[in-house]
Design an enzyme around this catalytic site. Structure first.
Site, short mmCIF file in Angstrom:
data_model
loop_
_atom_site.label_atom_id
_atom_site.label_comp_id
_atom_site.label_asym_id
_atom_site.label_seq_id
_atom_site.Cartn_x
_atom_site.Cartn_y
_atom_site.Cartn_z
CB ILE A 35 -2.65 -8.01 -1.21
CG1 ILE A 35 -2.15 -9.42 -1.76
CG2 ILE A 35 -4.11 -8.49 -0.74
CD1 ILE A 35 -2.04 -10.50 -0.40
CG PHE A 36 -6.30 -2.35 -3.55
CD1 PHE A 36 -5.29 -1.36 -3.69
CD2 PHE A 36 -7.19 -2.80 -4.43
CE1 PHE A 36 -6.13 -0.06 -3.82
CE2 PHE A 36 -7.37 -0.69 -4.42
CZ PHE A 36 -7.55 -0.46 -3.71
N GLY A 37 -6.14 -3.40 -0.75
CA GLY A 37 -6.68 -2.60 0.62
C GLY A 37 -7.58 -2.21 0.66
CE1 TYR A 38 -13.10 -2.40 -1.34
CE2 TYR A 38 -11.21 -4.12 -1.99
CZ TYR A 38 -12.94 -4.03 -1.39
OH TYR A 38 -13.86 -4.83 -1.61
N GLY A 39 -10.35 -1.56 2.49
CA GLY A 39 -11.39 -2.03 3.40
C GLY A 39 -10.10 -1.56 5.44
CB SER A 40 -10.77 -3.78 7.76
OG SER A 40 -10.74 -5.32 7.06
CD GLU A 115 -11.18 -9.23 3.10
OE1 GLU A 115 -11.89 -9.42 2.55
OE2 GLU A 115 -10.14 -8.75 4.38
#
Length: 222
Positions: A35-40, A115
């Site tokens: 799972i790719f996270g780019y914010g919080s 999300e």
């Protein structure tokens, strides 16, 4: 990206794009999902995972174009949080989390609230390049806010975005905290992790901050 959901809300079922799970590394290992996270998510995933790797996805740029009426804003004063914009020349740094076995269903259930239900994000499959092994890319699930969702705010001058961020707060804290934590993460990734949009908003916030705090007091970070 959005943050921890309230426990009292139950998410409706939402479709997840087809993403083949990686085969077990050994006979005793369960299949894995990244799972790719780019914010919080880069500093607060809030779900159990087996491994995490810093890296980037190509073909996307990060933009503060999604409105937030829960975690970093309100219905009357929506905050600004990030989404991914398709960009042939773009490169977005973040963190990929590996979930395995029972972690997969629990993570997806949690993120569906955080999300999709609260954030208005859809799921998308991206190619993630780990910082320590960019020649060994991974398929990962990312949550992306499209213009079709009701919270989408779209582009605006950096000064206007900065003003909105300085003025807004929600149940997870001030919108400024979200911006600064994300900027700190990008700095830790090194000079190769360029994000001109993020840097411009940070600079605009620095120029505007004396107007919001004329007495020199700092904004409280909840």
């Amino acid at each position: 990206m959005k943050e921890e959901p309230p426990t009292q809300r139950t998410p409706p079922a939402s479709p997840t794009p087809s993403l083949s799970l990686q085969p077990p590394r050994e006979d005793s290992d369960p299949p894995a999902l990244w799972i790719f996270g780019y914010g919080s998510l880069v500093w607060r995933p809030d779900f159990a995972y087996s491994n995490s790797r810093v890296g980037f996805v190509r073909g996307y740029s990060r933009r503060f174009w999604q409105g937030d009426t829960f975690h970093r804003g309100s219905d009357k004063m929506p905050g600004r949080v990030v989404t991914l914009l398709e960009d042939h020349e773009g490169c977005t740094w973040g963190v990929a989390y590996e979930v395995r076995g029972e972690q997969i269903s629990e993570a997806l259930k949690y993120l569906d609230v955080r999300e999709a239900v609260l954030g208005g994000y859809d799921t998308k499959v991206v190619t993630f390049y780990p910082q320590d092994a960019p020649d060994q890319p991974l398929r990962a699930l990312a949550y992306v806010a499209t213009p079709q969702n009701p919270g989408y705010l779209g582009p605006a001058p950096e000064e206007d975005i900065a003003t909105q961020i300085l003025a807004c707060s929600g149940r997870s804290g001030h919108n400024l905290e979200y911006l600064l934590r994300l900027a700190d993460f990008i700095r830790l990734c090194g000079p190769q992790a360029q994000d001109e949009h993020l840097e411009a908003i940070v600079d605009a916030v620095g120029a505007l901050l004396p107007c919001f705090c004329p007495s020199g007091q700092t904004l409280a970070m909840a």
